[in-house]
Each structure stands twice: as C-alpha cells, then as structure tokens.
Design an enzyme around this catalytic site. Structure first.
Site, PDB file in Angstrom:
ATOM      1  N   LYS A  23       0.834  -1.204   0.000  1.00 33.24           N
ATOM      2  CA  LYS A  23       0.000   0.000   0.000  1.00 33.24           C
ATOM      3  C   LYS A  23       0.870   1.256   0.000  1.00 33.24           C
ATOM      4  O   LYS A  23       0.656   2.171  -0.797  1.00 33.24           O
ATOM      5  CB  LYS A  23      -0.907  -0.037   1.238  1.00 33.24           C
ATOM      6  N   ARG A  93      -3.182   3.148   8.470  1.00 36.05           N
ATOM      7  CA  ARG A  93      -3.508   1.995   7.633  1.00 36.05           C
ATOM      8  C   ARG A  93      -2.351   1.005   7.617  1.00 36.05           C
ATOM      9  O   ARG A  93      -1.205   1.389   7.438  1.00 36.05           O
ATOM     10  CB  ARG A  93      -3.768   2.447   6.193  1.00 36.05           C
ATOM     11  N   GLY A 102      -8.232  -7.778   4.382  1.00 36.41           N
ATOM     12  CA  GLY A 102      -9.046  -7.896   5.582  1.00 36.41           C
ATOM     13  C   GLY A 102      -8.308  -8.417   6.802  1.00 36.41           C
ATOM     14  O   GLY A 102      -8.913  -8.658   7.825  1.00 36.41           O
ATOM     15  N   MET A 104      -5.826  -6.906   8.535  1.00 33.71           N
ATOM     16  CA  MET A 104      -5.498  -5.897   9.545  1.00 33.71           C
ATOM     17  C   MET A 104      -6.377  -4.679   9.348  1.00 33.71           C
ATOM     18  O   MET A 104      -6.724  -4.333   8.238  1.00 33.71           O
ATOM     19  CB  MET A 104      -4.027  -5.539   9.447  1.00 33.71           C
ATOM     20  N   ARG A 337      -3.595  -1.271  -6.469  1.00 27.02           N
ATOM     21  CA  ARG A 337      -2.763  -2.484  -6.444  1.00 27.02           C
ATOM     22  C   ARG A 337      -3.172  -3.351  -7.625  1.00 27.02           C
ATOM     23  O   ARG A 337      -4.253  -3.167  -8.185  1.00 27.02           O
ATOM     24  CB  ARG A 337      -2.963  -3.253  -5.138  1.00 27.02           C
ATOM     25  N   HIS A 455      -4.236 -38.944   4.987  1.00 36.05           N
ATOM     26  CA  HIS A 455      -4.373 -39.903   3.893  1.00 36.05           C
ATOM     27  C   HIS A 455      -5.420 -39.440   2.896  1.00 36.05           C
ATOM     28  O   HIS A 455      -5.190 -39.395   1.690  1.00 36.05           O
ATOM     29  CB  HIS A 455      -4.742 -41.279   4.457  1.00 36.05           C
ATOM     30  N   SER A 765      15.527 -40.571  -8.470  1.00 35.79           N
ATOM     31  CA  SER A 765      14.293 -39.827  -8.305  1.00 35.79           C
ATOM     32  C   SER A 765      14.193 -39.505  -6.818  1.00 35.79           C
ATOM     33  O   SER A 765      14.217 -40.411  -5.986  1.00 35.79           O
ATOM     34  CB  SER A 765      13.109 -40.668  -8.765  1.00 35.79           C
ATOM     35  N   CYS A 832       9.810 -36.967  -7.212  1.00 35.95           N
ATOM     36  CA  CYS A 832       8.419 -37.381  -7.190  1.00 35.95           C
ATOM     37  C   CYS A 832       7.905 -37.067  -5.787  1.00 35.95           C
ATOM     38  O   CYS A 832       8.643 -36.594  -4.948  1.00 35.95           O
ATOM     39  CB  CYS A 832       8.278 -38.861  -7.531  1.00 35.95           C
ATOM     40  N   TYR A 852      13.534 -33.175 -14.190  1.00 34.17           N
ATOM     41  CA  TYR A 852      12.074 -33.111 -14.235  1.00 34.17           C
ATOM     42  C   TYR A 852      11.494 -33.115 -12.829  1.00 34.17           C
ATOM     43  O   TYR A 852      12.158 -33.488 -11.860  1.00 34.17           O
ATOM     44  CB  TYR A 852      11.497 -34.279 -15.043  1.00 34.17           C
TER      45      TYR A 852
END
Ligand code: ADP
Ligand code: MG
Ligand code: MG
Length: 877
Positions: A23, A93, A102, A104, A337, A455, A765, A832, A852
């Site tokens: 801000k 502010r 929202g 603060m 913004r 899970h 991996s 992975c 990858y």
C-alpha cells in the site's frame, strides 16, 4: 547512519514494496506520477520487525522519527494535530508486502477529540459531518486498538435508529450522532476503565502499535501459512491525511477495478456510495451505485477517475484495484494495487494485455498464480444454485473441486452405490489405504479427522477428487450410518455437497458443471512450455490417471506405484497368498498369478502414455498393509492356501512391526524375496516388448526404480536380479531394448553416499515424502498432532510435507545431485512426491538442476507454469 524508519509518500516508490509494504509503495508511486493522493508517510516494515525484537515496544529512536514525520506532514498539509484553527485528521492503515485482504484493520479520522470536533463543525458549517467522523473514530479505535467488540457500538447505533424512527445511518442528524459519540465514549470507559484518549499523538501511537500487533493475530498467521508469506516480513503502517467522502451529497467513496475481476472483461467495474466513508461501500450499510451511474451523478470526478485508471494501467501494465474518495466533487486516490482476480479472469487479462502490447509473453506467464489453475481443472458448482445453498459446516479445503452426492459411510457402499449409477459422497472418520476404491467411486470425500496431509487429503489430491477434511463439528455414528452436523441428522442416502477449495459443506444437492479448458488457458500454457527447462512428469498408477495427466501435458510418468494395483479386489487374494507363503515355491506360485495382471496394467499405462518415459517403482510398502484383518477374510485365505486359520494368524502376527515405515519394506523386500523383483521385472519387460511391437515408432525404454535404497550394495544386489531377468526376457523375445535401473533417493544415507549409489543407479528420483519424513524424524501421518503447536510457536511456518524444506531436505537433494553427477555425468534426475507440484518447490528443483518434476495429474499444469516461472525468474536475475 542509523536506519531510516519513516518515508514521506514523496520519498518512496513502487520498487520499495519490501520496506514500505504494498500500500505504501503504491501511494508513493501514485504521488510520483502526479495523481491526487492525500499526503502522508509510511513507517517501514523494519520498524515492525524492530517492534517485535524490542519485546513489542516502539523504541525511543523510532518514536522520535515518527514525531518528526508528523511535523513534516503538518507543514506539507498546513494542518496541525489537535489544532483549534486547522486540525489535521489522519488515517492509520496497515500494509504488508503482499496484500493480506481484511487481515489488519484501519482507523480513520484520527486526531479528533471534543474540542477539535467543535472546531471542524463550526469551520465547515457541517456539524453532522464532524460528529459522524467522531463517532466513527471512537468506534474504530475502540475496536481495533482496544479490542472492545464492534457489536456494542452497532447495538447503540441500532437503538438510536429505532428511537429516531429511521433505517439508514445517513438519516441520523448531527444531534443524534453527537449523542451517539457520547454514548460510545461512555461505553469505552465502562469497558476499558479509562477515558477515551483525547491527545492525538497518544491516539496515533496506540493505532500504530495496534497495526504492528495485528501482524501476529491468529487470522494473519493462518493466512500467511496458506499463502506462503513469511512471518519475518512484518507490516508497514501508513499515516495519511484524510479525504472526506461523508461531507454531503457531493461527496462519496468508491472501489473499482480497471477490468472485471470475475471475467477479465476490459471494462471499468466497481461501486460508488454517496455521502459515505471508508468501508461503507463494501460493508453493505447501504446499497452502492454501480460505477457507471457515477458517470451521470459525478461527471467531472468520474471523468477524472477514468483518466486515472488509464494512467495506472499504462503505468503498472496490469489490471488495477483502486480505492478513491470524492470530497466536494474533487477526486482523491487512496489505494491502487494489481487486482485479485479469478483464475479465468487472470488468463484472459494476461492474453488481452499481450494483445494490447502492454506486456510480453514472458510477463504474461509470470503474472499467473500457478496454484490458482487448480480450480480450473475440477468440476465447479453452478453459481446460481450455490447462492441458494445452505452451508452446514466448514472444514479444510483439502482437494479442490465440487462434489454433490448421497451420503455413504463405507468404501464398499461407495463402490456398490456408484456401480448402480448413484452419485455418492463418502463420509468417514478418516480414510485408509483400503478405502481407495471407494474414494475413487465417490464424487467427493468428507472426513471428520485429519489435516491437509492426511491420507484422505493426499490421495484425493492425487486423484483430483474433491475432498473436505477435518470437520470436527461432525458428530459421527459410523455404526448406525448417520451423523449430526449443524443441528441436523444426516443418514445414508441423504444429499450433501462439498466445495473442496473453500471447505464449505452444503445441505442437499448443488448441481455441478464440468471444467472447460478454454482457449486462453491453452495459450498461456503454450507460452509456459516454450520458456521452461524442467520437464514435467506425473505420478500415476493407472491408465486412467495416466491418460488424464497426458491431457494436462505430462511428459512421462515419474512414479508408477505398483502396490496400488494390488489393493484391487481381484488381486488382493493373490498378494495375500504371496505374503503368507512359507516357501519360495509357494510364493512363486502366487506371484505367477499376479504377473499377468501386472503386465497388463503396465501395458495399459504404456499405451496411455503414448511412448513417453514411464518409471515403474517396485513393491514398496510393508507387507502387513495387505494382510486381512477381518475374521472372514482370514478364513477365506486359510482355505485358499490349505492352511489352518491359526497358521495364517501366526504369519500375520509375525509381520507385525514396531515401526513399519522403517521396517521390512522397499528394496528390503526384494533382498529377502528376490522372486518378487523377478516377477515385477518380467511384467515390465514383457509389457514393454508388447507395446513396442504394437507401436514400432515409439521408442520404449522401461525405467525400473528400486525404492528405499540406503547402501549401494543393496541396490547392486537387486539390480543384478533385475538385469539378469530382463536380459533373459529380451533374449527370449529376440528383442533389443534399452532399459534403465535407477533408485529413489529417500533415505538420508542414500543422499550422503550418492556418489557411490550412482555407480549402480542410472537415474535418481528424489522421493521427498520419505526423505522429509526420515530427515525430520517424524512421520507425515503423525505430524498433524504437533505441527499446530510448532506453527503457534513460530518454530515451523509451513508443513514440510507440502512445501519442500529447502534448508535441510533441500540441502540433501542438492548435495546428492552433485555427488551423483560427479560419478555419472549423464545421471537423470527427478523428484516425485507431493512437492513436485508445489510451485516454490518446483522453483527449487529448477535451481538445483533436476531434469524433471513429477506430480499428481491435476497438478501437472501447475508444475508446467511454475517451471516456466522459475526459468523466467532466473533469466531476470
Ligand atoms: P484495507 O487494506 O482493509 O482496504 P485501507 O487501509 O485501505 O484498508 O482502508 C480502509 C478504508 O478506508 C478504505 O475504503 C480506504 O479507502 C479508506 N481510507 C483509508 N485512508 C483514508 C483516508 N486518508 N481518507 C479517506 N479514506 C481513507
Ligand atoms: Mg484498502
Ligand atoms: Mg518412499
């Protein structure tokens, strides 16, 4: 020179976001480009950090600097705090680096007391306005600074309106508002035990401290964790002179977006409320007018505003979200913004900006939040129907999407009902691996227990299935197939609906629509693919998931877990027989039954992947996960194997482990029972041969991955079994085919000895789920119990199972990559596990030079975009 903690708006700019907050930086930038901004200054985020370092105190140095800047502000505005001629009124502010909507609160009209209110009432000849400001100030100050609940003041307002026979705040007179202000002060005194502060400087310091304090409130902490915002950033505070939208009918206040934030349409979008202040527009005290109407009622201010919108878009090259106030016909800008937008709007705006020549394709790719794509890939609720639906509960939005179905309480029921064409939602206390089939069959899953990495949550995300987890409000009675929520009893067959993004639970059926991957989505992803270096693979165990991932652009499978197939109803008897065998012969007989099943699974997956690389991981979990627990199943197995129930039970008992995650699993299974590795190798190679024959233009290179290796010799042993079997198979088929044998790096010892491991492994991996578990020494399934306390005490800010711990686990990854490549320069490296689809973790993988990332199918587009952003960011640095 000592640190500077305050900056006038004329001293800052948009690049100083870290110091001035979003801000403050933008208020400075707007000031610089000549827009009408009420002047003031920003207290830096470093002052906030210092405030915490000093034990929640503003130290003398910072206090003095604030006082100095108040004087500067007074001379700029020609007004003075508490003055009886020309009093200065300000807003205080908050403003963090990243916008935290929202989180603060703001205080307006600070500087008022009973003397000052009289002065401004007389001077303006507008006592109504003066008293309106004062009562608002007391209300906000009490609420934000002293934490006297808003509701007491709202009650007093309601009573006053009733007494005066009016319905709107604006209908209250100066006298009414004055009386209210007095009542508010009395309320304050009765709650706090002290007079309401009259000294503006005391008010100011109280407000500044309140903003600093709010950085650490529970809502802010949760928001930061959900949005990857570090606690250490702190918030800035802006002190700004007031512009008044509440001085009469030629005044007002509004909020607007330069483009439609829901659709992306290039058209001013917003609302304006006459004779109002601050949050009135959004708080719904009265119905505001659409911005278009402002053009008629305030033509001059509107024209000016339109000009500002154009200036701001041209300046920021992005859609702007603005707050403004009109005081006696004159426009003041209070905030701008880059506007938050729906994922669909984000894609449209990015494409439009490219077409308008405002940004290039790289900037377009960089401006899309990767995680937001998630919601575009799952079914959505029909927006109209959703408005009418009743929310009966809220829990964790564990896996996005919308689900609507009849309640069932067990995985078997879910399967059965789904088979006869019913849509069901599976409601369980918590889920376990046996529930997978039922989870698949359900539209969505709701659990009473468990967090974001339970899970249910992990599996549902993997499937791209809607899941809401951890709804502790449910009073569950699984046995009688019913539960209570929100005062109502729900039974099997009753309809409920779930929103897996927000965690909302709705009563009844809410219709859903399928996600469409529109043109702009494809366009942005096309650009992303041009810019990224990292490849993106998927974790998929079935042809269905593999096909889904291909549609989302997966370039291969990084992890195909073979055991998931074993949980299928038609496989589990054979795997149980295999486990409960006493002799190699018995075991081989059981494996022979499994082999063709595995082979056909692999063929299906190879077909779905259309010749892309597929890494198949050999059997990994502890065997006891497969053994029967129900008496009837045990009897069946005994009969099936020609053993007594007691014998089977003895075998099951012998499989018990104190610490199964560190027990007899992974490559240790293949070391003890090499025949398992033989069977799996045969299935892989035979499947590859068949598919290669069917598709001569594909270049099949099977990748076999040995899990849980910690010592090169164990890999060497298992590899020798694999190679011998594979070569025999290929020779028998008269085929030449390259295949790779590699390993998962998921035990710290493997990372530490990666140079040795790479002598045998042809690829690594990084199994970062287990690697995180073993590095931290706590399990994913149990961490939920104490991570909460760790967050509260700021020991951890994130769940290391969701976001890769780059400091510790990351160090192992980076080191292993270097060591491995030192031994074998062409060593292929991937990751992975859940982290493969987390944008900040993807960036890390790019940085340390992996080839990858592999993630669940529904995260593939997210990873593609994140990989592109990592590459773009690196180029810019
Ligand atoms: P938030 O970050 O919650 O939007 P803001 O600090 O932007 O909080 O302020 C809340 C409201 O008060 C906004 O509508 C804003 O425009 C208004 N406001 C803030 N400062 C001033 C000011 N100096 N003059 C007039 N209105 C202000
Ligand atoms: Mg604002
Ligand atoms: Mg593992």
């Amino acid at each position: 020179m000592s640190k500077k903690y305050c900056y006038l708006f004329t001293e800052g700019n948009a690049n100083m976001r870290e110091l001035l907050g979003g801000k403050g930086a933008n208020l400075a930038e707007m000031t610089n480009i000549g827009l009408p901004v009420p002047q003031g200054f920003t207290i830096t985020t470093e002052a906030c950090t210092q405030y915490y370092e000093d034990g929640q105190k503003i130290n003398d140095g910072i206090f003095a600097e604030i006082m100095e800047y108040i004087e500067k502000m007074e001379s700029i505005t020609g007004k003075k705090f508490g003055d009886h001629e020309n009093p200065l009124l300000v807003s205080v502010r908050s403003g963090a680096r990243a916008s935290m909507p929202g989180m603060m609160d703001t205080i307006l009209n600070l500087g008022l007391n009973e003397d000052v209110v009289d002065v401004i009432a007389k001077k303006s000849n507008n006592p109504r306005w003066a008293w309106d400001c004062y009562r608002r100030f007391i209300q906000m100050y009490s609420d934000v600074v002293m934490e006297v609940g808003k509701k007491y003041f709202e009650q007093l307002i309601d009573e006053m309106k009733e007494k005066k026979g009016v319905t709107q705040d604006v209908d209250l007179t100066a006298e009414d508002l004055k009386e209210l202000a007095m009542q508010f002060k009395a309320e304050y005194k009765s709650k706090i035990g002290q007079e309401f502060p009259a000294d503006p400087k005391e008010q100011l310091m109280g407000a500044i401290k309140a903003v600093f304090r709010s950085w650490d409130n529970p809502r802010a902490n949760v928001y930061r964790r959900d949005n990857d915002i570090p606690y250490s950033w702190g918030t800035a505070v802006n002190v700004q002179s007031m512009a008044f939208g509440n001085m009469g009918d030629d005044c007002g206040t509004g909020v607007a977006f330069t483009r439609n934030p829901a659709t992306g349409e290039k058209k001013l979008f917003g609302e304006f409320l006459t004779n109002a202040q601050g949050e009135d527009v959004v708080a719904g005290v009265r119905t505001p007018m659409p911005i278009a109407e402002m053009a008629e009622k305030f033509p001059e201010a509107f024209q000016q505003f339109e000009g500002v919108c154009k200036t701001l878009e041209d300046h920021y090259h992005d859609m702007q979200d603005m707050e403004f106030t009109v005081e006696h016909g004159k426009l003041y800008m209070l905030q701008t913004r880059n506007g938050k937008r729906t994922p669909a709007a984000a894609l449209k705006i990015a494409c439009d900006l490219v077409d308008e020549g405002m940004i290039d394709e790289k900037q377009a790719v960089a401006m899309i939040e990767p995680r937001s794509l998630d919601t575009l890939l799952h079914p959505q609720f029909d927006a109209e129907a959703l408005k009418k639906a009743a929310i009966i509960g809220k829990a964790l939005g564990a896996s996005p999407g919308a689900a609507s179905g009849k309640i069932v309480f067990s995985a078997e029921d879910a399967k059965e009902w789904a088979e006869r064409g019913e849509k069901v939602v599976l409601v369980r206390l918590e889920t376990s691996p046996e529930d997978i089939e039922g989870m698949k069959a359900a539209q969505g899953i709701l659990t009473v227990r468990g967090g974001m990495t339970s899970h249910a949550a992990v599996v549902a995300r993997g499937m791209g299935k809607c899941c809401v987890s951890g709804c502790g409000d449910i009073k569950m009675d699984e046995e009688n197939k019913k539960f209570e929520l929100s005062g109502k009893t729900y039974r099997e067959g009753d309809w409920i609906s779930l929103n897996g993004s927000t965690g909302n639970i709705y009563d009844g059926a809410v219709p859903t629509t399928d996600a469409v991957i529109g043109g702009e989505f494809g366009r942005v992803m096309g650009w992303a693919d041009q810019f990224r270096r990292l490849k993106v693979r998927t974790n998929a165990d079935t042809p269905h998931d593999a096909a889904q991932a291909r549609k989302f652009g997966a370039q291969g499978i990084g992890l195909c877990r073979t055991e998931h197939m074993f949980f299928n109803e038609d496989r589990i008897p054979a795997i149980r027989r295999m486990i409960c065998s006493d002799t190699v012969e018995e075991r081989e007989a059981a494996l022979a039954v499994l082999e063709p099943m595995q082979q056909s699974d692999f063929e299906g997956i190879y077909e779905a992947m259309e010749g892309c690389p597929v890494t198949i991981r050999f059997l990994d979990p502890p065997l006891h996960e497969f053994v029967p627990t129900e008496e009837a199943d045990i009897e069946l197995l005994a009969k099936d194997m020609g053993k007594s129930v007691a014998e089977i039970k003895a075998i099951i008992a012998s499989l018990h482990e104190f610490n199964p995650m560190m027990g007899h699993r992974g490559c240790r299974l293949a070391v003890t029972f090499p025949e398992i590795a033989v069977m799996q190798t045969r299935a892989v190679i035979r499947a590859a041969i068949n598919v290669q024959k069917r598709h001569p233009d594909w270049n099949m290179v099977p990748e076999i991955m040995i899990p849980l290796v910690g010592e090169v010799k164990e890999l060497k042993y298992v590899k020798s079994v694999v190679v011998k079997t594979a070569d025999e198979e290929l020779a028998a088929a008269g085929m030449k085919m390259k295949y790779l044998v590699g390993t998962m790096i998921e035990i710290p010892r493997a990372a530490l000895t990666a140079d040795d491991i790479a002598k045998e492994a042809e690829f690594f991996s990084f199994g970062t789920n287990d690697l995180t578990q073993m590095t931290f020494g706590f399990s994913r399934d149990d961490a939920g119990k104490f991570l909460g306390a760790y967050y509260d005490k700021k020991i951890y800010e994130n769940d290391p199972f969701a976001k890769l711990d780059q400091v510790g686990v990351g160090k192992l990854v980076e080191m292993a990559a270097k060591l491995g490549r030192a031994t074998r320069p062409d060593l292929h490296l991937g990751i992975c596990g859940e982290h493969g689809g987390d944008p900040s973790s993807v960036e890390f993988c790019h940085r340390v030079g992996l080839d990858y990332v592999s993630c669940s199918p529904f995260r593939v587009p997210i990873a593609r975009l994140a990989a592109a952003q990592a590459a773009i960011k690196e180029q810019r640095q």
